[in-house]
Design an enzyme around this catalytic site. Structure first.
Site, PDB file in Angstrom:
ATOM      1  N   THR A 212       0.845  -1.203   0.000  1.00  0.00           N
ATOM      2  CA  THR A 212       0.000   0.000   0.000  1.00  0.00           C
ATOM      3  C   THR A 212       0.877   1.248   0.000  1.00  0.00           C
ATOM      4  O   THR A 212       1.946   1.254   0.626  1.00  0.00           O
ATOM      5  CB  THR A 212      -0.896  -0.017   1.250  1.00  0.00           C
ATOM      6  N   GLY A 213       0.387   2.295  -0.686  1.00  0.00           N
ATOM      7  CA  GLY A 213       1.105   3.570  -0.651  1.00  0.00           C
ATOM      8  C   GLY A 213       1.439   4.063  -2.040  1.00  0.00           C
ATOM      9  O   GLY A 213       1.168   3.386  -3.044  1.00  0.00           O
TER      10      GLY A 213
ATOM     11  N   THR B 135       4.299   4.428  -3.492  1.00  0.00           N
ATOM     12  CA  THR B 135       5.309   3.647  -4.222  1.00  0.00           C
ATOM     13  C   THR B 135       4.691   2.335  -4.709  1.00  0.00           C
ATOM     14  O   THR B 135       4.889   1.925  -5.863  1.00  0.00           O
ATOM     15  CB  THR B 135       6.526   3.355  -3.316  1.00  0.00           C
TER      16      THR B 135
ATOM     17  N   GLY C 228       3.583   1.998   7.917  1.00  0.00           N
ATOM     18  CA  GLY C 228       2.249   2.302   8.421  1.00  0.00           C
ATOM     19  C   GLY C 228       1.861   3.761   8.396  1.00  0.00           C
ATOM     20  O   GLY C 228       0.774   4.105   8.826  1.00  0.00           O
ATOM     21  N   LEU C 229       2.737   4.635   7.868  1.00  0.00           N
ATOM     22  CA  LEU C 229       2.287   6.033   7.763  1.00  0.00           C
ATOM     23  C   LEU C 229       1.106   6.133   6.803  1.00  0.00           C
ATOM     24  O   LEU C 229       0.314   7.062   6.882  1.00  0.00           O
ATOM     25  CB  LEU C 229       3.433   6.956   7.344  1.00  0.00           C
ATOM     26  N   GLY C 230       0.980   5.135   5.927  1.00  0.00           N
ATOM     27  CA  GLY C 230      -0.194   5.081   5.042  1.00  0.00           C
ATOM     28  C   GLY C 230      -1.393   4.417   5.705  1.00  0.00           C
ATOM     29  O   GLY C 230      -2.458   4.317   5.101  1.00  0.00           O
TER      30      GLY C 230
ATOM     31  N   GLU D 110      -0.657  -5.155   6.204  1.00  0.00           N
ATOM     32  CA  GLU D 110       0.696  -5.273   5.623  1.00  0.00           C
ATOM     33  C   GLU D 110       1.539  -6.267   6.420  1.00  0.00           C
ATOM     34  O   GLU D 110       2.276  -7.070   5.854  1.00  0.00           O
ATOM     35  CB  GLU D 110       1.379  -3.907   5.599  1.00  0.00           C
TER      36      GLU D 110
HETATM   37  C1  5RP Z   1       1.371   2.085   4.319  1.00  0.00           C
HETATM   38  C2  5RP Z   1       2.835   1.934   4.315  1.00  0.00           C
HETATM   39  C3  5RP Z   1       3.564   2.448   3.127  1.00  0.00           C
HETATM   40  O1  5RP Z   1       4.240   1.398   2.547  1.00  0.00           O
HETATM   41  C4  5RP Z   1       4.515   3.504   3.547  1.00  0.00           C
HETATM   42  O2  5RP Z   1       3.779   4.501   4.237  1.00  0.00           O
HETATM   43  C5  5RP Z   1       5.230   4.123   2.353  1.00  0.00           C
HETATM   44  O3  5RP Z   1       4.330   4.853   1.593  1.00  0.00           O
HETATM   45  P1  5RP Z   1       4.777   5.670   0.325  1.00  0.00           P
HETATM   46  O4  5RP Z   1       5.220   4.676  -0.695  1.00  0.00           O
HETATM   47  O5  5RP Z   1       3.533   6.414  -0.072  1.00  0.00           O
HETATM   48  O6  5RP Z   1       5.880   6.600   0.736  1.00  0.00           O
HETATM   49  O7  5RP Z   1       3.445   1.410   5.204  1.00  0.00           O
HETATM   50  O8  5RP Z   1       0.808   1.624   5.504  1.00  0.00           O
END
Ligand code: 5RP
Length: 232
Positions: free
Chosen positions: A32-33, A35, A103-105, A111
């Site tokens: 998720t996210g 990337t 987990g910032l997403g 996950e």
């Molecule tokens: C979501 C996540 C993401 O993998 C993480 O936040 C990275 O996100 P991004 O690719 O938008 O920087 O852990 O829960």
């Protein structure tokens, strides 16, 4: 004015490199996210042009499920496919031993379940997420059942964190997230254990001993591969 490649482009480069690990017939975990979205799209394109076949995937969030559906990636569940061949996911911090904060997403629970159900977890990122010590930049997100908000908040504070509830955010499992700013973490293993001890904590964003490989794009677009052989 530097000639650095935009971060979004670095994310795409890392994601598309990691997709080279995917083979026809695999069960995939889809992270998720921002990337991971590039990884989902790359897999969708490879399925559409026939270079990948018989892929079935488990998304780590409702958002990823919707993106995968747009690309006609067949989806399944852990009930039907309990063992995942490869999961590709992003991260918020990546330490030299491939310990992670994620987990910032907001999708850390699914996950982590997906990660531990995978034979191989591949992390994709631009190099802004690389740190010497976990906690240097990112808080540790902790998923908590709403009923336990206050006692868990107080407990996490007692462990030394500055705790900030993610306002208005509810996870796919209808829980809240408390972002815990610890600063540089000396012993992530011991901290992970302590966080788990409090009833009401569902999961936390320390992913230790889980990632096998990290594909990291540096500012000039060079792709660096880090391998960790911890699973026999
Ligand atoms: C979501 C996540 C993401 O993998 C993480 O936040 C990275 O996100 P991004 O690719 O938008 O920087 O852990 O829960």
């Amino acid at each position: 004015m530097s000639g650095d490649i935009p971060k979004v482009e670095l994310k795409r480069l890392a994601a598309e490199k990691a997709v080279e690990y995917v083979e026809s017939g695999m069960v995939l975990g889809l992270g998720t996210g921002s990337t991971a979205v590039f990884m989902v799209r790359a897999i969708g394109r490879l399925l559409a042009n026939g270079r990948l076949q018989n892929i079935i995937a488990i998304p780590t969030s409702e958002a990823t499920a919707r993106e995968a559906e747009k690309w006609n990636i067949p989806l399944t569940t852990l009930d039907v496919h309990p063992v995942i061949d490869v999961t590709i996911d992003g991260a918020d911090e990546i330490a030299p031993d491939l310990g992670l904060i994620k987990g910032l997403g907001g999708a850390l629970l699914r996950e982590k379940i997906t990660a531990v159900s995978s034979k191989k977890l591949i992390i994709i990122s631009d190099d802004s997420k690389v740190v010497q010590h976990l906690g240097e930049k990112a808080p540790i997100p902790v998923e908590v059942i709403p009923f336990a908000r206050q006692p868990v908040y107080a407990y996490l504070q007692s462990l030394g964190a500055k705790v900030i509830e993610r306002e208005g955010f509810i996870t796919d499992e209808n829980n809240i997230i408390l972002d815990c700013h610890f600063g540089k973490i000396d012993d992530p293993y011991s901290l992970a254990e302590k966080i788990r001890q409090q009833p009401g904590v569902v999961e936390h964003g320390l992913f230790l001993n889980m990632a096998a490989t990290a594909v990291i794009a540096s500012k000039d677009g060079e792709l660096n591969l880090y391998e960790r052989n911890f699973r026999n």
